[in-house]
Design a protein around this motif. Structure first.
Motif, PDB file in Angstrom:
ATOM      1  N   SER A 258      60.994  24.429  28.082  1.00 36.09           N
ATOM      2  CA  SER A 258      60.715  23.976  26.725  1.00 36.09           C
ATOM      3  C   SER A 258      60.992  25.097  25.728  1.00 36.09           C
ATOM      4  O   SER A 258      60.688  26.259  25.975  1.00 36.09           O
ATOM      5  CB  SER A 258      59.249  23.531  26.619  1.00 36.09           C
ATOM      6  OG  SER A 258      58.892  23.334  25.268  1.00 36.09           O
ATOM      7  N   GLY A 259      61.577  24.744  24.606  1.00 36.35           N
ATOM      8  CA  GLY A 259      61.852  25.730  23.582  1.00 36.35           C
ATOM      9  C   GLY A 259      60.639  26.080  22.751  1.00 36.35           C
ATOM     10  O   GLY A 259      60.740  26.855  21.810  1.00 36.35           O
TER      11      GLY A 259
ATOM     12  N   ASP B 250      66.754  28.659  27.070  1.00 36.02           N
ATOM     13  CA  ASP B 250      67.888  28.943  27.967  1.00 36.02           C
ATOM     14  C   ASP B 250      67.532  30.058  28.944  1.00 36.02           C
ATOM     15  O   ASP B 250      66.730  30.949  28.628  1.00 36.02           O
ATOM     16  CB  ASP B 250      69.125  29.337  27.160  1.00 36.02           C
ATOM     17  CG  ASP B 250      69.687  28.173  26.366  1.00 36.02           C
ATOM     18  OD1 ASP B 250      69.292  27.026  26.640  1.00 36.02           O
ATOM     19  OD2 ASP B 250      70.517  28.420  25.464  1.00 36.02           O
TER      20      ASP B 250
ATOM     21  N   ASP C 296      64.472  29.593  22.889  1.00 34.05           N
ATOM     22  CA  ASP C 296      65.293  28.381  22.889  1.00 34.05           C
ATOM     23  C   ASP C 296      65.283  27.694  24.255  1.00 34.05           C
ATOM     24  O   ASP C 296      65.827  26.608  24.414  1.00 34.05           O
ATOM     25  CB  ASP C 296      66.731  28.698  22.471  1.00 34.05           C
ATOM     26  CG  ASP C 296      67.393  29.739  23.367  1.00 34.05           C
ATOM     27  OD1 ASP C 296      66.898  29.987  24.487  1.00 34.05           O
ATOM     28  OD2 ASP C 296      68.410  30.331  22.938  1.00 34.05           O
TER      29      ASP C 296
ATOM     30  N   GLU D 139      71.189  26.079  30.505  1.00 31.91           N
ATOM     31  CA  GLU D 139      70.728  25.629  29.189  1.00 31.91           C
ATOM     32  C   GLU D 139      69.511  24.717  29.322  1.00 31.91           C
ATOM     33  O   GLU D 139      69.375  23.949  30.273  1.00 31.91           O
ATOM     34  CB  GLU D 139      71.855  24.899  28.463  1.00 31.91           C
ATOM     35  CG  GLU D 139      73.056  25.788  28.150  1.00 31.91           C
ATOM     36  CD  GLU D 139      74.138  25.052  27.377  1.00 31.91           C
ATOM     37  OE1 GLU D 139      73.999  23.810  27.218  1.00 31.91           O
ATOM     38  OE2 GLU D 139      75.088  25.698  26.927  1.00 31.91           O
ATOM     39  N   ASN D 140      68.616  24.843  28.343  1.00 35.10           N
ATOM     40  CA  ASN D 140      67.399  24.024  28.290  1.00 35.10           C
ATOM     41  C   ASN D 140      66.605  24.117  29.591  1.00 35.10           C
ATOM     42  O   ASN D 140      66.071  23.127  30.093  1.00 35.10           O
ATOM     43  CB  ASN D 140      67.750  22.566  27.998  1.00 35.10           C
ATOM     44  CG  ASN D 140      68.504  22.405  26.690  1.00 35.10           C
ATOM     45  OD1 ASN D 140      68.146  23.017  25.686  1.00 35.10           O
ATOM     46  ND2 ASN D 140      69.557  21.603  26.706  1.00 35.10           N
TER      47      ASN D 140
END
Length: 415
Positions: free
Chosen positions: A244-245, A261, A259, A240-241
């Motif tokens: 950068s989204g 991910d 997002d 996750e993360n």
């Protein structure tokens, strides 16, 4: 010991010369593009120069300027983005795979994906025919993107209803041995999956290219779903993360959104394909790059023209000194072109330096002499020198001549 380390850090003279020639080629190319545009606005046949200007500016000048600028302001470390051949930030890295190459090929084949052909003259012509005739080309090549300082090892795709302009596609890069993702996570392969929604003119590069769908997460999840459906034992973990989204645009000017991910697909349970699809980048590095073929080909064509000119001088009983001079020039340029094809770096540097002198002289005369418009013969002569300069001062030509491309293997590529 301290003196030896200091000497090792010195930049070789050939690298310094290459850097200057690379920058000089950008300046000369901008000047020549201006000449083409200036002379193309005249009535009559010179109007055709506007088409030459667009091709020259969009496919040669802008890529060189992008290369120069991105070498200055873009970081060289891993940022979760691919790079275009011009050095611009490309599509986001949005998938990882665990498994050897045969297992990845096996999983993608079972999932209904088609291995993309290598991009060359034959496959490029196939793309053009497919788009113009509206015919399917299931194995159409994808444009090269770079990660770990090398282009993708292979790519897969799926057409949409047989359309030549719309397709799902994903590029794969083998991770260097022992290399870890940020946070200490491991992956054998990284991939960038995007969806081509059509063909159009890029406002960033002024080139015709496939335009990708903005929401890259949809394509990422589509790849995961197709592989998991075909290989039920495959496991999926998500970092996750991971990045950068917010990415804004890729190197072609298309908006991209994610997002951040990063799913990691474990396909070590997939059946292998017996090495049938092996495509190691080290093996490809031994091939002659297209830039070297173009640059050497233009130089050989120029040498042939000089030889014909020398023969004409002899037949017309012109000055013997002039005929001998032109003949020597033809032999020297032809020999340097052949030596460049054989990966002799000194020959490439001499050929590029000679073409630089010709182009700089023409540019200086153009500014000082104030003699527009430039004649067709001069356009061809100077244009040939600039084509050789642009092609053989490129990073691909430099790597080929110095053997750097062959040394850049997945195990040794930098992150």
């Amino acid at each position: 010991m301290r003196r030896r380390r200091s000497q090792d850090r010195r930049t070789p003279w050939s690298d310094v010369l290459d850097g200057w020639l690379f920058a000089l080629s950008g300046v000369i190319a901008v000047w020549f593009a201006y000449v083409l545009l200036r002379d193309g606005v005249r009535p009559g046949w010179p109007t055709l120069l506007l088409l030459v200007f667009w091709v020259f500016f969009s496919y040669l000048v802008l890529p060189r300027l992008h290369r120069i600028l991105t070498a200055i302001y873009l970081p060289g470390y891993f940022v979760g983005r691919t790079r275009t051949s011009d050095g611009l930030l490309g599509d986001p890295v949005n998938l990882g795979f665990l498994g050897d190459e045969d297992q990845v090929h096996g999983a993608m084949t079972l999932a209904g994906w088609t291995l993309a052909d290598e991009l060359d003259v034959r496959s490029a012509a196939g793309i053009v025919r497919g788009v113009l005739r509206g015919r399917s080309y299931a194995g159409a090549p994808v444009s090269p993107l770079h990660l770990f300082d090398r282009r993708q090892d292979f790519a897969y795709e799926q057409e949409v209803a047989g359309s030549p302009s719309q397709r799902h596609h994903i590029r794969f890069w083998r991770c260097p041995d022992g290399w870890l993702l940020p946070g200490g996570f491991r992956a054998d392969w990284l991939a960038a999956a995007t969806f081509d929604r059509g063909v159009g003119l890029s406002l960033f590069t002024l080139q015709f290219t496939h335009r990708i769908d903005e929401d890259t997460d949809v394509e990422r999840d589509f790849v995961v779903a197709t592989v998991c459906d075909a290989v039920p034992a495959a496991q999926v973990g998500v970092i996750e993360n991971f990045s950068s989204g917010y990415h804004h645009r890729n190197g072609g000017g298309d908006r991209i959104r994610t997002d951040g991910d990063l799913p990691i697909l474990d396909v070590r349970c997939a059946p292998g394909r017996g090495g049938a699809h092996a495509s190691a980048p080290a093996a490809r590095a031994t091939d002659v790059p297209q830039s070297v073929l173009v640059g050497s080909g233009v130089a050989l064509a120029r040498a042939s023209t000089y030889a014909v000119g020398a023969t004409v001088y002899v037949v017309q009983e012109s000055t013997t000194v002039l005929a001998v001079t032109v003949a020597i020039l033809a032999v020297c340029e032809g020999a340097l072109a052949l030596a460049t094809l054989a990966a002799w770096n000194w020959a490439r540097l001499l050929l590029v330096a000679g073409c630089s002198v010709t182009a700089v002289t023409a540019m200086t005369v153009s500014f000082v002499g104030h003699r527009p418009p430039v004649g067709l013969g001069q356009l061809l002569t100077v244009g040939g020198s600039i084509l050789v300069l642009l092609a053989l001062s490129s990073q691909e030509a430099r790597d080929y001549a110095t053997g750097a491309g062959a040394r850049t293997t997945p195990a040794k590529a930098s992150a």
